[in-house]
Design a protein around this motif. Structure first.
Motif, PDB file in Angstrom:
ATOM      1  N   GLY A   1       0.868  -0.979   0.003  1.00 54.21           N
ATOM      2  CA  GLY A   1      -0.162   0.154  -0.044  1.00 54.21           C
ATOM      3  C   GLY A   1       0.956   1.355  -0.001  1.00 54.21           C
ATOM      4  N   ARG A   2       0.028   2.225  -0.282  1.00 59.56           N
ATOM      5  CA  ARG A   2       0.847   3.542  -0.271  1.00 59.56           C
ATOM      6  C   ARG A   2       0.608   4.628   0.878  1.00 59.56           C
ATOM      7  N   THR A   3       0.203   3.858   2.079  1.00 56.57           N
ATOM      8  CA  THR A   3      -0.015   4.647   3.218  1.00 56.57           C
ATOM      9  C   THR A   3       0.853   4.279   4.273  1.00 56.57           C
ATOM     10  N   PHE A   4       1.880   3.537   4.036  1.00 57.30           N
ATOM     11  CA  PHE A   4       2.823   3.110   5.271  1.00 57.30           C
ATOM     12  C   PHE A   4       3.253   4.288   6.156  1.00 57.30           C
ATOM     13  N   ASN A   5       3.263   5.227   5.768  1.00 60.10           N
ATOM     14  CA  ASN A   5       3.638   6.339   6.604  1.00 60.10           C
ATOM     15  C   ASN A   5       2.690   7.116   7.410  1.00 60.10           C
ATOM     16  N   THR A   6       1.319   6.437   7.378  1.00 61.76           N
ATOM     17  CA  THR A   6       0.364   6.975   8.090  1.00 61.76           C
ATOM     18  C   THR A   6       0.232   5.983   9.263  1.00 61.76           C
ATOM     19  N   TYR A   7       0.989   4.968   9.508  1.00 61.19           N
ATOM     20  CA  TYR A   7       0.742   3.966  10.449  1.00 61.19           C
ATOM     21  C   TYR A   7       1.837   4.212  11.622  1.00 61.19           C
ATOM     22  N   GLU A   8       1.409   3.914  13.015  1.00 64.92           N
ATOM     23  CA  GLU A   8       2.384   3.760  13.769  1.00 64.92           C
ATOM     24  C   GLU A   8       2.709   2.135  13.857  1.00 64.92           C
ATOM     25  N   MET A   9       4.135   1.922  14.076  1.00 68.00           N
ATOM     26  CA  MET A   9       4.422   0.445  13.838  1.00 68.00           C
ATOM     27  C   MET A   9       4.986  -0.090  15.081  1.00 68.00           C
ATOM     28  N   ALA A  10       5.020  -1.453  15.147  1.00 66.32           N
ATOM     29  CA  ALA A  10       5.559  -1.855  16.329  1.00 66.32           C
ATOM     30  C   ALA A  10       6.241  -3.349  16.231  1.00 66.32           C
ATOM     31  N   TRP A  11       7.138  -4.080  16.667  1.00 65.96           N
ATOM     32  CA  TRP A  11       7.544  -5.542  16.809  1.00 65.96           C
ATOM     33  C   TRP A  11       6.821  -5.850  18.175  1.00 65.96           C
ATOM     34  N   PHE A  12       6.280  -7.165  17.974  1.00 65.14           N
ATOM     35  CA  PHE A  12       5.848  -8.055  19.217  1.00 65.14           C
ATOM     36  C   PHE A  12       6.674  -9.326  19.102  1.00 65.14           C
TER      37      PHE A  12
END
Length: 119
Positions: free
Chosen positions: A26-37
């Motif tokens: 997708g083109r909206t990656f920079n709108t998401y906060e991300m994490a590793w679990f």
């Protein structure tokens, strides 16, 4: 929506390093906060590290502080986890996750990648 695919897991000796990647569609990656679990056998899933949309703020669980580094490349739609000084207790399936900045729960998950640290 966003689809997440992790890679980079494997078997490593204690004290070694691995770098996990999480490719997002997708083109909206920079709108998401991300994490590793991560989730070890017989244990609940736990947060390892998180990073905000612009990479300005990252947070770490105490058990990885100083050893792991979370980063993201918004131009490449990719999240990373550099893991150094690995310990046997770091053995788990590692998942990347994404959420909107305006919600509390992570809504999107990858399939996971196995990390095994031998003693």
């Amino acid at each position: 929506q966003v689809q997440l695919v992790e890679s980079g897991g494997g078997l490593v000796q204690a004290g070694g390093s691995l770098r996990l990647s999480c490719a997002a569609s997708g083109r909206t990656f920079n709108t998401y906060e991300m994490a590793w679990f991560r989730q070890a056998p017989g244990k609940e899933r736990e947060l390892v590290a998180s990073i905000n949309r612009s990479s300005g703020i990252s947070r770490y669980s105490e058990f990885v502080k100083g050893r792991f580094t979370i980063s993201r490349d918004n131009a490449k739609n990719t999240l990373y986890l550099q893991m150094n000084s690995l310990k046997p207790e770091d053995t788990a399936v590692y998942y990347c996750a994404a959420k909107s900045a305006f919600v509390a729960q992570y809504s999107y998950w990858g399939q996971g990648t196995q990390v095994t640290v031998s003693s």
